[in-house]
Motif scaffolding. Sequence first.
Motif, PDB file in Angstrom:
ATOM      1  N   GLY A 190      10.088  14.988  20.923  1.00  0.00           N
ATOM      2  CA  GLY A 190       9.500  16.096  20.545  1.00  0.00           C
ATOM      3  C   GLY A 190       9.483  16.263  19.053  1.00  0.00           C
ATOM      4  N   GLY A 191      10.258  15.514  18.537  1.00  0.00           N
ATOM      5  CA  GLY A 191      10.486  15.731  17.039  1.00  0.00           C
ATOM      6  C   GLY A 191       9.471  14.649  16.219  1.00  0.00           C
ATOM      7  N   SER A 192       9.555  14.861  15.010  1.00  0.00           N
ATOM      8  CA  SER A 192       8.611  14.064  14.060  1.00  0.00           C
ATOM      9  C   SER A 192       9.826  13.193  13.099  1.00  0.00           C
ATOM     10  CB  SER A 192       8.088  15.081  13.337  1.00  0.00           C
ATOM     11  OG  SER A 192       7.102  16.059  14.025  1.00  0.00           O
ATOM     12  N   LEU A 193       9.137  12.189  12.799  1.00  0.00           N
ATOM     13  CA  LEU A 193       9.180  11.258  11.643  1.00  0.00           C
ATOM     14  C   LEU A 193       8.257  10.875  10.872  1.00  0.00           C
ATOM     15  CD1 LEU A 193      12.242   9.110  13.532  1.00  0.00           C
ATOM     16  CD2 LEU A 193      12.629  10.624  11.674  1.00  0.00           C
ATOM     17  N   ARG A 194       8.607  10.233   9.596  1.00  0.00           N
ATOM     18  CA  ARG A 194       7.536   9.788   8.769  1.00  0.00           C
ATOM     19  C   ARG A 194       8.005   8.596   8.338  1.00  0.00           C
ATOM     20  NH1 ARG A 194       3.209  12.014   6.119  1.00  0.00           N
ATOM     21  NH2 ARG A 194       2.351  10.998   4.304  1.00  0.00           N
ATOM     22  N   LEU A 195       7.164   7.461   8.455  1.00  0.00           N
ATOM     23  CA  LEU A 195       7.307   6.155   7.786  1.00  0.00           C
ATOM     24  C   LEU A 195       6.720   5.716   6.830  1.00  0.00           C
ATOM     25  CD1 LEU A 195       7.666   3.865  11.292  1.00  0.00           C
ATOM     26  CD2 LEU A 195       9.470   5.088  10.066  1.00  0.00           C
ATOM     27  N   SER A 196       7.221   5.194   5.779  1.00  0.00           N
ATOM     28  CA  SER A 196       6.394   4.567   4.479  1.00  0.00           C
ATOM     29  C   SER A 196       6.791   3.153   4.381  1.00  0.00           C
ATOM     30  CB  SER A 196       6.771   5.440   3.341  1.00  0.00           C
ATOM     31  OG  SER A 196       6.695   6.776   3.611  1.00  0.00           O
ATOM     32  N   CYS A 197       5.710   2.712   3.720  1.00  0.00           N
ATOM     33  CA  CYS A 197       5.796   1.069   3.278  1.00  0.00           C
ATOM     34  C   CYS A 197       4.979   0.733   1.805  1.00  0.00           C
ATOM     35  CB  CYS A 197       5.322   0.385   4.374  1.00  0.00           C
ATOM     36  SG  CYS A 197       4.867  -1.432   4.014  1.00  0.00           S
ATOM     37  N   ALA A 198       5.578   0.111   1.165  1.00  0.00           N
ATOM     38  CA  ALA A 198       4.992  -0.061  -0.172  1.00  0.00           C
ATOM     39  C   ALA A 198       4.964  -1.569  -0.180  1.00  0.00           C
ATOM     40  CB  ALA A 198       5.878   0.193  -1.070  1.00  0.00           C
ATOM     41  N   ALA A 199       3.627  -2.040  -0.602  1.00  0.00           N
ATOM     42  CA  ALA A 199       3.517  -3.401  -0.683  1.00  0.00           C
ATOM     43  C   ALA A 199       3.625  -3.748  -2.394  1.00  0.00           C
ATOM     44  CB  ALA A 199       2.061  -3.901  -0.306  1.00  0.00           C
ATOM     45  N   SER A 200       4.080  -5.051  -2.731  1.00  0.00           N
ATOM     46  CA  SER A 200       4.450  -5.349  -3.861  1.00  0.00           C
ATOM     47  C   SER A 200       3.002  -6.138  -4.260  1.00  0.00           C
ATOM     48  CB  SER A 200       5.456  -6.486  -4.092  1.00  0.00           C
ATOM     49  OG  SER A 200       5.042  -7.493  -3.519  1.00  0.00           O
ATOM     50  N   GLY A 201       2.765  -6.025  -5.531  1.00  0.00           N
ATOM     51  CA  GLY A 201       1.628  -6.739  -6.280  1.00  0.00           C
ATOM     52  C   GLY A 201       0.249  -5.732  -6.421  1.00  0.00           C
ATOM     53  N   SER A 202      -0.777  -6.451  -6.548  1.00  0.00           N
ATOM     54  CA  SER A 202      -2.235  -5.908  -6.648  1.00  0.00           C
ATOM     55  C   SER A 202      -2.540  -5.830  -5.317  1.00  0.00           C
ATOM     56  CB  SER A 202      -3.100  -6.944  -7.466  1.00  0.00           C
ATOM     57  OG  SER A 202      -4.344  -6.571  -7.205  1.00  0.00           O
ATOM     58  N   SER A 203      -3.638  -4.824  -5.110  1.00  0.00           N
ATOM     59  CA  SER A 203      -4.132  -4.579  -3.901  1.00  0.00           C
ATOM     60  C   SER A 203      -5.360  -5.398  -3.761  1.00  0.00           C
ATOM     61  CB  SER A 203      -4.619  -2.820  -4.104  1.00  0.00           C
ATOM     62  OG  SER A 203      -5.444  -2.714  -5.018  1.00  0.00           O
ATOM     63  N   PHE A 204      -5.831  -6.051  -4.703  1.00  0.00           N
ATOM     64  CA  PHE A 204      -6.995  -6.916  -4.674  1.00  0.00           C
ATOM     65  C   PHE A 204      -6.860  -7.905  -3.463  1.00  0.00           C
ATOM     66  CE2 PHE A 204     -10.693  -9.013  -5.810  1.00  0.00           C
ATOM     67  CZ  PHE A 204     -10.454 -10.388  -5.734  1.00  0.00           C
ATOM     68  N   GLY A 205      -7.818  -7.975  -2.633  1.00  0.00           N
ATOM     69  CA  GLY A 205      -7.671  -8.974  -1.506  1.00  0.00           C
ATOM     70  C   GLY A 205      -6.893  -8.445  -0.304  1.00  0.00           C
ATOM     71  N   ILE A 206      -6.512  -7.013  -0.416  1.00  0.00           N
ATOM     72  CA  ILE A 206      -5.834  -6.373   0.813  1.00  0.00           C
ATOM     73  C   ILE A 206      -6.910  -5.778   1.686  1.00  0.00           C
ATOM     74  CG2 ILE A 206      -4.347  -4.744   1.738  1.00  0.00           C
ATOM     75  CD1 ILE A 206      -2.461  -5.056  -0.480  1.00  0.00           C
ATOM     76  N   TYR A 207      -6.748  -6.407   2.925  1.00  0.00           N
ATOM     77  CA  TYR A 207      -8.138  -5.764   3.825  1.00  0.00           C
ATOM     78  C   TYR A 207      -7.358  -4.516   4.760  1.00  0.00           C
ATOM     79  CZ  TYR A 207     -10.886  -5.562   8.091  1.00  0.00           C
ATOM     80  OH  TYR A 207     -11.728  -5.134   9.134  1.00  0.00           O
ATOM     81  N   SER A 208      -6.392  -4.860   5.147  1.00  0.00           N
ATOM     82  CA  SER A 208      -5.913  -3.630   5.895  1.00  0.00           C
ATOM     83  C   SER A 208      -4.081  -3.345   5.755  1.00  0.00           C
ATOM     84  CB  SER A 208      -6.170  -4.006   7.576  1.00  0.00           C
ATOM     85  OG  SER A 208      -5.240  -5.175   7.883  1.00  0.00           O
ATOM     86  N   MET A 209      -3.682  -2.286   6.084  1.00  0.00           N
ATOM     87  CA  MET A 209      -2.350  -2.007   6.349  1.00  0.00           C
ATOM     88  C   MET A 209      -2.139  -1.313   7.403  1.00  0.00           C
ATOM     89  SD  MET A 209      -1.282  -1.246   2.373  1.00  0.00           S
ATOM     90  CE  MET A 209       0.551  -1.523   2.543  1.00  0.00           C
ATOM     91  N   GLY A 210      -0.884  -1.697   7.828  1.00  0.00           N
ATOM     92  CA  GLY A 210      -0.770  -0.904   9.171  1.00  0.00           C
ATOM     93  C   GLY A 210       0.659  -0.975   9.854  1.00  0.00           C
TER      94      GLY A 210
END
Length: 115
Positions: A15-35
């Motif tokens: 019943g509780g909550s959590l938050r996950l975070s993710c950071a990608a290195s480099g430029s966002s150019f060319g990134i299609y999706s994150m998940g």
Amino acid sequence: QVQLVESGGGLVQPGGSLRLSCAASGSSFGIYSMGWYRQAAGKQRELVARITNDGTTTYSDSVKGRFTISRDNAKNTVDLEMNSLKLEDTAVYCCNTVKFSINYWGQGTQVTVSS
């Protein structure tokens, strides 16, 4: 090459909550999706949630209505807000990005739901 750095995760009661975070290195150019994907003990890895460049989201049926994925294209980050956690959400959660059609993976962070 893309490096993914995850944070968040841990132990939470049902019943509780959590938050996950993710950071990608480099430029966002060319990134299609994150998940986020997850793999529970003895099970295959499965998609949890994904968001594409245009904001289109995909969720596993098991998390719809409970989890929310969000993305900051400028910062190359993706977050997963997890609410109403269940015992069966226990797994290693891995960040994923697809850049120039190549899959990149984070090392994973453990989420344990237990009373």
